[in-house]
Design an enzyme around this catalytic site. Structure first.
Site, short mmCIF file in Angstrom:
data_model
loop_
_atom_site.label_atom_id
_atom_site.label_comp_id
_atom_site.label_asym_id
_atom_site.label_seq_id
_atom_site.Cartn_x
_atom_site.Cartn_y
_atom_site.Cartn_z
CG HIS A 125 7.39 0.51 97.03
ND1 HIS A 125 8.65 1.02 97.17
CD2 HIS A 125 7.36 -0.62 97.77
CE1 HIS A 125 9.36 0.23 97.95
NE2 HIS A 125 8.60 -0.77 98.34
CG ASP A 202 6.83 0.12 90.84
OD1 ASP A 202 7.19 -1.05 90.64
OD2 ASP A 202 6.80 0.64 91.98
CD GLN A 205 4.61 -6.47 94.87
OE1 GLN A 205 4.36 -7.68 94.70
NE2 GLN A 205 5.45 -6.06 95.79
CE LYS A 228 9.49 -6.24 95.22
NZ LYS A 228 9.35 -6.33 96.67
CB CYS A 365 8.01 0.91 101.15
SG CYS A 365 9.35 0.13 102.00
N1 PLP Z 1 7.65 -0.98 93.76
C1 PLP Z 1 6.79 -1.82 94.33
C2 PLP Z 1 5.36 -1.78 93.92
C3 PLP Z 1 7.24 -2.74 95.27
O1 PLP Z 1 6.38 -3.59 95.85
C4 PLP Z 1 8.62 -2.75 95.61
C5 PLP Z 1 9.12 -3.67 96.64
O2 PLP Z 1 8.42 -4.12 97.51
C6 PLP Z 1 9.46 -1.85 94.99
C7 PLP Z 1 8.95 -0.98 94.07
C8 PLP Z 1 10.94 -1.82 95.30
O3 PLP Z 1 11.55 -2.98 94.88
P1 PLP Z 1 13.09 -3.27 95.25
O4 PLP Z 1 13.18 -3.14 96.74
O5 PLP Z 1 13.32 -4.65 94.76
O6 PLP Z 1 13.90 -2.25 94.54
#
Ligand code: PLP
Length: 411
Positions: A125, A202, A205, A228, A365
């Protein structure tokens, strides 16, 4: 198909599932973007504001003590949920993006030198990519990629191929938000350590969908978002090992994070407070605490199994649709991503929206991953504990409608 969870009972606790903007039953398949919230969490937020609201730490009065207790209880609950050794290792932030930026901005700036390397993958992401691009450019370090296998999985050998003595950090997703790929994070963390590097995961998910044990994974940093996982927006967590946090400078200078301030200089509190300058998102933390309780009551293992069954069913049903290509490995988390030949993903999503089916369409993203897939956008459906097999059927029926609507001659 029979569900492993009492899904109807669970669904009854999510008021928003009764919304039907186009007069049809709502099929919410975008939990990877943000999850819906059970009444239990909504009520906890209301109770907090009605009975406990005050600023934390500052007040020598009962309400402030209540707010502080609720906030710190949330921290302890998060620590227990991810099996962190101590609550002090959990820092409340706005979400995964902020957590990773904190690490890049502090640990990255303090530790990366010219010639050092940070290893990521093409499925990250942007939140786990752009901060590293930025800090590597600033520090003269190099960003390297562990390449994916053809099916979108990440064999640990591909990470081993790029990790070496120059590697300072390996930063990877636990689960891809596009392909659903589950990365071998334990092996990756071990590999990083064998090469003297640290490992950041990270977990945006992953924590909402499977039991996570940061000590078992053996990573150094773990980031995730409350919204989430049934919690409110604007709250998330960074977990990091105590020794690493102790060696890092504070972030966001100001109130709450100081020990003593004179006209010319200041001293700072210990972790986690030195990273939480300003009034924190107290209600957010309290809501996340309630979300964790809800998830625990349902059971994380059962949630994983339920999503796994839904995903397997979805992949088999989607495979029956001619002209549909889905991406990613068979073994995966509760995310399916695909394209319908000749129809733009936004058009597919618009037809589905007319059926009150909510999916995501776009680059998610993850633009480098879109390049890797040789497309600019995809449709993504993602599952959670409140989704049903009938909703997968509704998705497939909606996709057939999209094909029909665009008079697409896919045979
Ligand atoms: N990392 C992953 C794998 C994600 O799916 C997301 C959000 O969709 C993020 C980071 C970013 O999360 P946030 O927008 O809650 O900071």
């Amino acid at each position: 198909m029979k569900s492993l969870l009492p899904v109807e009972q669970i669904r009854a606790q999510f008021p928003i599932l009764n919304e039907n903007p186009h007069g049809k039953p709502l099929v919410y398949l975008d939990s990877a973007a943000t999850s819906q919230k059970p009444r239990f969490v909504l009520q906890r937020l209301q109770a907090y504001y009605e009975h406990e609201n005050a600023n934390v730490y500052r007040g020598v009065y009962t309400l402030s003590a209540r707010a502080t207790e609720a906030y710190e209880q949330a921290r302890a609950h998060v620590a227990a949920f991810i099996h962190a050794p101590a609550p002090e290792e959990v820092i409340f932030v706005r979400g995964t993006t902020e957590a990773i930026n904190l690490v890049a901005d502090r640990w990255g700036r303090e530790n990366l030198q010219p010639g050092d390397e940070v290893v990521v993958t093409p499925l990250e992401h942007h939140s786990n990519l752009v901060p590293w691009q930025h800090i590597c450019a600033e520090r003269g370090a190099t960003l390297r990629y562990a390449e994916l296998a053809e099916d979108g999985s990440l064999p640990v050998e591909n990470v081993a191929a790029v990790v070496g003595p120059r590697t300072k950090l390996v930063a990877v997703a636990h689960i891809s938000n596009v392909l659903g790929t589950i990365l071998p994070v334990r092996e990756i963390a071990e590999l990083a350590h064998q090469n003297g590097a640290l490992c950041l995961i990270d977990g945006a998910q992953a924590v909402p969908h499977l039991p996570v044990d940061v000590q078992q994974i053996g990573c150094d940093f773990y980031a995730f978002s409350g919204h989430k996982m049934l919690g409110p927006t604007g709250i998330g967590c960074l977990w990091a090992k105590r020794s690493i946090l102790d060696a890092m400078d504070p972030w966001l200078y100001g109130g709450e994070m100081i020990s003593r301030v004179t006209r010319v200089s200041s001293t700072f509190k210990e972790s986690p407070y030195k990273f939480e300058g300003g009034t924190p998102n107290i209600a957010g933390a309290v809501g996340l605490d309630a979300a964790l309780t809800f998830l625990e009551q349902v059971g994380m293992e059962r949630i994983t199994e339920h999503e796994s069954a839904l995903t397997e069913y979805a992949l088999s049903r989607l495979s029956e649709i001619k002209g549909l290509q889905w991406y990613g490995p068979k073994e995966r988390g509760g995310i399916v991503t695909f394209n319908l030949e000749g129809i733009h993903p936004h058009d597919v999503a618009t037809v589905l929206d007319n059926e009150d089916i909510c999916v995501r369409a776009g680059h998610h993203c993850a633009q480098p991953l879109m390049s890797w897939l040789s497309c600019t956008a995809t449709v993504r459906a993602s599952f959670y504990l409140y989704n049903t097999f009938e909703e997968v059927d509704a998705l497939c029926a909606g996709l057939l409608k999209a094909k029909e609507f665009f008079h697409h001659a896919v045979v």
